[in-house]
Design an enzyme around this catalytic site. Structure first.
Site, mmCIF file in Angstrom:
data_model
loop_
_atom_site.group_PDB
_atom_site.id
_atom_site.type_symbol
_atom_site.label_atom_id
_atom_site.label_comp_id
_atom_site.label_asym_id
_atom_site.label_seq_id
_atom_site.Cartn_x
_atom_site.Cartn_y
_atom_site.Cartn_z
ATOM 1 N N HIS A 189 -3.089 10.814 0.554
ATOM 2 C CA HIS A 189 -2.551 10.603 1.901
ATOM 3 C C HIS A 189 -1.960 11.936 2.342
ATOM 4 C CE1 HIS A 189 -1.165 7.252 4.795
ATOM 5 N NE2 HIS A 189 -0.873 8.397 5.388
ATOM 6 N N GLU A 222 -3.545 -0.142 8.182
ATOM 7 C CA GLU A 222 -2.353 0.240 8.944
ATOM 8 C C GLU A 222 -2.445 -0.329 10.351
ATOM 9 O OE1 GLU A 222 -1.467 4.460 9.181
ATOM 10 O OE2 GLU A 222 -1.935 4.738 7.057
ATOM 11 N N GLU A 241 -7.544 8.483 6.276
ATOM 12 C CA GLU A 241 -7.904 9.116 7.552
ATOM 13 C C GLU A 241 -8.428 10.548 7.448
ATOM 14 O OE1 GLU A 241 -4.565 8.799 10.196
ATOM 15 O OE2 GLU A 241 -4.731 6.634 10.344
ATOM 16 N N ASN A 297 -7.274 1.736 9.940
ATOM 17 C CA ASN A 297 -5.956 1.990 10.525
ATOM 18 C C ASN A 297 -6.139 1.932 12.035
ATOM 19 O OD1 ASN A 297 -5.361 2.584 7.884
ATOM 20 N ND2 ASN A 297 -4.873 4.734 8.217
ATOM 21 N N ARG A 349 0.862 -1.184 0.000
ATOM 22 C CA ARG A 349 0.000 0.000 0.000
ATOM 23 C C ARG A 349 0.900 1.236 0.000
ATOM 24 N NH1 ARG A 349 -2.928 3.038 4.770
ATOM 25 N NH2 ARG A 349 -3.882 4.627 3.467
HETATM 26 C C1 FCB Z 1 -1.403 7.232 10.678
HETATM 27 C C2 FCB Z 1 -1.037 7.792 9.311
HETATM 28 C C3 FCB Z 1 0.294 7.321 8.789
HETATM 29 C C4 FCB Z 1 1.328 7.225 9.885
HETATM 30 C C5 FCB Z 1 0.788 6.470 11.082
HETATM 31 C C6 FCB Z 1 1.791 6.297 12.191
HETATM 32 O O1 FCB Z 1 -2.299 8.091 11.286
HETATM 33 O O2 FCB Z 1 -2.010 7.423 8.377
HETATM 34 O O3 FCB Z 1 0.669 8.149 7.739
HETATM 35 O O4 FCB Z 1 1.772 8.473 10.209
HETATM 36 O O5 FCB Z 1 -0.338 7.104 11.576
#
Ligand code: FCB
Length: 423
Positions: free
Chosen positions: A119, A327, A164, A271, A75
């Site tokens: 992103h 994530e 996010e 995430n 990803r």
């Molecule tokens: C998330 C983000 C990613 C990274 C992680 C630790 O919130 O999506 O880019 O910074 O945290």
């Protein structure tokens, strides 16, 4: 005994501004993160993404690491300002060239490319005209999504529209701590949410229109609550707190209530890093305080494996979509040891606990189809700069050299055995 479905996807994740560098190369335009990170005092120790992990040049090294870990998917995110340097529809072929090399390299290596369209690196040109407060950004984003989908048709079939929204709107436009560093009022934040929501829906539609084979989702985050005990009352308390959206219709706080889904998503990306315990108190659901002195990662986040069991369970039962963990991971105080290796038992222990919890979610019937570890390599951790190391591979920022950590080797065994090696 842990169990994962036969075709479970094991992957790792990254994002453009955090790893690429090459900020002024290949006709790339400025992004809000360039401006923000170059503003004194915004990022720890003055870190910027100008060079980062130099993946703009070292993408072959990144693919090599993925192969070494036997991962099935990567990803990564596409930097919108590489594709549209001026934030309009004058496309930059050299921007596409970079992702062509990466995508073709991944495909040759037998690794599925999973692309995130946004992103957080908004073209600065759009921010100068209001960014996510301006409906023009919605139209331009939809055009960028369609153009990119056409370009990669047949090569990239898995897409995240956004990463996010809670963070890029909440922290960027509401809290001031992330680019573009604004402190807007509630009404203006609602406008950002409306615009994001529409942009997401238009992108889902465009990606499907361009190629019926495209599978589209978004990567969400939010506070996950898990039951303090096995009692049905505590489970209900955790469910209610997880979705407590009583903070506004589009709730710009950290809730997992995904009220902005458009219905066309093929999957939901989650995430999940940490969460909190919940119990049913006399006056309703209540959060249980984290134990004093309880384990924390280097960045200070709590260690709560249960969040990777209950987060997917609650979201799947409410939204009826397949789940991918887009994530999960942690930062550690990693360093090169005298023997030239990076020994990171904390990461192995953390990931083992979280993956065991994920396997419990799957065994309870939750449709979780894949897991992307954050992150493939140490990288620029936004306002934290380079202080936080989240990678499965260590990066020496002076030379760009990558060293697979012990956890990377361990993760290779887990991925290679489809999780049966999890102790
Ligand atoms: C998330 C983000 C990613 C990274 C992680 C630790 O919130 O999506 O880019 O910074 O945290």
């Amino acid at each position: 005994m842990t169990r994962f479905p036969q075709d479970f996807l094991w992957g790792a994740a990254s994002a453009s501004y955090q790893i690429e560098g090459g900020a002024k190369e290949g006709g790339r335009g400025e992004s809000i993160w360039d401006v923000f990170s170059h503003t004194p005092g915004k990022v720890k120790n003055g870190g910027t993404g100008d060079v980062a992990c130099d993946s703009y040049h070292r993408w072959r090294d990144d693919i090599r690491l993925l192969k070494e870990m036997e991962l099935g998917a990567y990803r990564f995110s596409i930097a919108w300002p590489r594709i549209a340097p001026s934030g309009d529809t004058s496309w930059n072929p050299k921007g596409f060239d970079y992702y062509d090399r990466l995508v073709d390299g991944l495909l040759e290596a037998g690794i599925q490319p999973w692309a995130t369209l946004y992103h957080w690196d908004l073209p600065q040109a759009l921010q100068s005209r209001g960014g996510w407060q301006n409906a023009e950004t919605v139209r331009t984003y939809a055009a960028y999504a369609e153009k990119t989908a056409r370009h990669f048709k047949g090569r990239v079939t898995h897409w995240f529209t956004f990463n996010e929204p809670q963070c890029f709107i909440g922290l960027g436009y509401g809290g001031g701590g992330h680019a573009p560093g604004l402190l807007l009022d509630g009404q203006s934040l609602e406008t950002c949410w409306d615009n994001f929501r529409l942009a997401h829906a238009l992108a889902v539609d465009a990606l499907h229109r361009v190629d019926g084979a495209n599978l589209v989702g978004l990567a969400s985050t939010g506070d996950v609550y898990y039951p303090a005990t096995d009692s049905p009352e505590d489970v209900e308390a955790a469910r209610q707190l997880t979705f407590s959206a009583a903070r506004g219709p589009y709730s710009f706080s950290h809730t997992l209530a995904l009220d902005y889904l458009c219905g066309g998503e093929d999957f939901i990306g989650l995430n999940i890093y940490h969460g909190g315990a919940a119990r049913m108190g006399e006056r309703g659901p209540e959060a249980v305080p984290y134990p004093v002195g309880g384990p924390r990662t280097a960045i200070g986040w709590t260690v709560t494996p249960e969040s990777l069991e209950w987060g997917p369970r609650f979201v799947a039962e409410r939204y009826h979509r397949p789940i991918y963990i887009s994530e999960n991971g942690l930062s550690c105080r990693d360093k090169l040891f005298l023997d030239g290796q990076v020994h990171d038992p904390q990461r192995i222990d953390f990931l083992a606990r979280y993956l065991q919890a994920l396997s419990r979610a799957i065994q309870s019937g939750t449709d979780v189809r894949g897991y992307f570890q954050w992150s493939l390599i140490d990288n620029f951790e936004w306002a934290e700069g380079y202080d936080q190391r989240f990678g499965l591979a260590y990066v020496d920022y002076a030379t760009g050299e990558r060293t697979l950590k012990d956890s990377g080797r361990w993760y290779a065994c887990i991925a290679g055995s489809n999780g049966t090696n999890l102790f």
